[in-house]
Scaffold this active site. Sequence first.
Site: not given
Length: 222
Positions: A127, A144
């Site tokens: 991330d 995401d």
Amino acid sequence: MLKDKLKPHFGKLSIILLVAIAVLIASDLVTKYLEEKFVWNATIIPNFIEIKAGIRNQGCAFSFLDDNPAIGQPIFITLTFVLLAVLIFAFIFLPNRFIVLKVAVSLLISGAVGNLVDRIMLFQVRDWFGLNIFGRMAFCNFADFWIVLGAILAVLDLMFLNEFAVIPLTKTAKAAQAAKKAEEESKKEENAINLYKESGETQEQIAVENEITEEKDDGKDV
């Protein structure tokens, strides 16, 4: 009957969406690679949006449920494969008139594959994009975003846009549901007529049988 209705739908739309899926997956994996290589760190909007290198998520989207990776990762990987099987099935067999829903499915596939690659190869997800959600900075990636956007589009389409919408808001959805209702009413009328005819024929048969019985009784009396 089900086999007649369930058939693959693969045309220009599907080809375009397959290319889009490949581009979306590539964009996710490339940005993850670049984040690692160039160690991205930047504040876009203080206390709201920031880019930070080295964030590793052993849970699911937006860094949630990452407390127990030894149990969580195998579960997430298994669930992702199951979800992908369902999504690919939907992509293949969903009629091309459901454009919004097919786009939503494509986004979900893109996001699922992007994060699945990380989970299988690294046993964690890379991330780098931080977003303040309810006072907590949650980190995510392009995969995401594709998943969230796909889920939102799917809900909007199923709720308001397509011909099976719960609350149809578009002219197309309203017209499709009106046509379906008219078809159902027509079938009901047809069934009622057939029942009436069958009932009439049955009554005629009973009347004839009664006449024959009476004639036989009269013959016995004579």
